[in-house]
Scaffold this active site. Sequence first.
Site, PDB file in Angstrom:
ATOM      1  N   PHE A 266      14.594 -26.946  18.056  1.00 34.41           N
ATOM      2  CA  PHE A 266      14.858 -25.711  17.306  1.00 34.41           C
ATOM      3  C   PHE A 266      16.220 -25.093  17.627  1.00 34.41           C
ATOM      4  CE2 PHE A 266      12.241 -24.615  21.059  1.00 34.41           C
ATOM      5  CZ  PHE A 266      13.045 -23.661  21.683  1.00 34.41           C
TER       6      PHE A 266
ATOM      7  N   TYR B 124      22.386 -19.492  24.278  1.00 33.96           N
ATOM      8  CA  TYR B 124      21.107 -20.216  24.313  1.00 33.96           C
ATOM      9  C   TYR B 124      21.259 -21.647  24.855  1.00 33.96           C
ATOM     10  CZ  TYR B 124      17.867 -16.935  21.954  1.00 33.96           C
ATOM     11  OH  TYR B 124      17.017 -15.898  21.639  1.00 33.96           O
TER      12      TYR B 124
ATOM     13  N   GLU C  95      22.925 -13.175  31.799  1.00 31.74           N
ATOM     14  CA  GLU C  95      22.948 -12.691  30.407  1.00 31.74           C
ATOM     15  C   GLU C  95      23.660 -11.332  30.290  1.00 31.74           C
ATOM     16  OE1 GLU C  95      18.875 -15.036  28.993  1.00 31.74           O
ATOM     17  OE2 GLU C  95      18.904 -12.850  28.979  1.00 31.74           O
TER      18      GLU C  95
ATOM     19  N   THR D 287       6.032 -15.369  22.860  1.00 32.21           N
ATOM     20  CA  THR D 287       7.109 -15.866  21.991  1.00 32.21           C
ATOM     21  C   THR D 287       6.653 -15.950  20.536  1.00 32.21           C
ATOM     22  OG1 THR D 287       7.925 -17.164  23.856  1.00 32.21           O
ATOM     23  CG2 THR D 287       8.744 -17.768  21.674  1.00 32.21           C
TER      24      THR D 287
ATOM     25  N   ASN E  10      11.171 -13.398  15.872  1.00 36.29           N
ATOM     26  CA  ASN E  10      10.239 -12.647  16.725  1.00 36.29           C
ATOM     27  C   ASN E  10      10.845 -11.354  17.286  1.00 36.29           C
ATOM     28  OD1 ASN E  10      11.914 -13.782  18.584  1.00 36.29           O
ATOM     29  ND2 ASN E  10      10.368 -15.066  19.563  1.00 36.29           N
TER      30      ASN E  10
ATOM     31  N   ARG F 153       9.202  -8.438  29.634  1.00 36.64           N
ATOM     32  CA  ARG F 153       8.508  -9.609  29.072  1.00 36.64           C
ATOM     33  C   ARG F 153       7.113  -9.194  28.604  1.00 36.64           C
ATOM     34  NH1 ARG F 153      11.466 -14.074  27.674  1.00 36.64           N
ATOM     35  NH2 ARG F 153       9.422 -14.992  27.444  1.00 36.64           N
TER      36      ARG F 153
ATOM     37  N   HIS G 113      14.712 -10.464  22.156  1.00 32.80           N
ATOM     38  CA  HIS G 113      14.940 -11.380  23.283  1.00 32.80           C
ATOM     39  C   HIS G 113      14.846 -10.572  24.568  1.00 32.80           C
ATOM     40  CE1 HIS G 113      16.856 -14.274  25.996  1.00 32.80           C
ATOM     41  NE2 HIS G 113      17.477 -13.210  26.504  1.00 32.80           N
TER      42      HIS G 113
ATOM     43  N   LYS H  38      16.889  -8.656  17.628  1.00 34.75           N
ATOM     44  CA  LYS H  38      17.390  -9.798  16.852  1.00 34.75           C
ATOM     45  C   LYS H  38      17.603  -9.424  15.373  1.00 34.75           C
ATOM     46  CE  LYS H  38      15.266 -13.434  19.740  1.00 34.75           C
ATOM     47  NZ  LYS H  38      14.347 -14.611  19.689  1.00 34.75           N
TER      48      LYS H  38
ATOM     49  N   ARG I 167       6.474  -7.758  19.816  1.00 34.08           N
ATOM     50  CA  ARG I 167       6.383  -8.923  18.919  1.00 34.08           C
ATOM     51  C   ARG I 167       5.121  -8.884  18.057  1.00 34.08           C
ATOM     52  NH1 ARG I 167       8.945 -13.354  23.156  1.00 34.08           N
ATOM     53  NH2 ARG I 167      11.046 -13.367  22.279  1.00 34.08           N
TER      54      ARG I 167
END
Length: 136
Positions: free
Chosen positions: A60, A52, A129, A94, A115, A88, A118, A12, A105
């Site tokens: 948010f 998203y 995706e 998160t 964070n 993950r 993704h 990100k 993270r």
Amino acid sequence: MSNIEQTLSIIKPDAMERSLDGEIKLMFEKDGFKIAKEKKIQLAKHEAEQFYKVHETKPFYNDLCEYLSSGPIMVMILEKENAVLSNRKLMGATNPKDAEEGTIRKKFGISIDKNSVHGSDSVDNAKIEINFFFKN
Ligand code: CDP
Ligand code: MG
């Protein structure tokens, strides 16, 4: 039995802006992932909104889409045995505050919104995706 999967990962804007992409990719590779495809892009806000869309009703959502489209991102297809779950796990929770030691993270995340990475949350979403970013 082997179960090689693909998952979608994004580095990100907060991490790209701190030039952490090299270090994060090394973490993937050390954890056994192969980076099958990658590209550095910047999304338009409407593209972030489409990506998203599952979060459309969340408070948010607007800030999240502003943020994801605020600068360059690195989009990758990662391959490994059980890639979705494995990624993950490597990403961590998160909220970086809740992320375990050794996760991306925990190491690099600044806050729940910034964070750093993704990762797809299911095999079905990984396909959607991957197709979103790498149609061909
Ligand atoms: O990214 P992850 O799948 O762990 O979390 P999510 O629940 O799918 O949320 C997507 C993204 O929205 C998160 O990675 C955060 O960047 C952001 N978010 C936020 O800004 N505030 C929250 N309360 C929850 C999520
Ligand atoms: Mg998610």
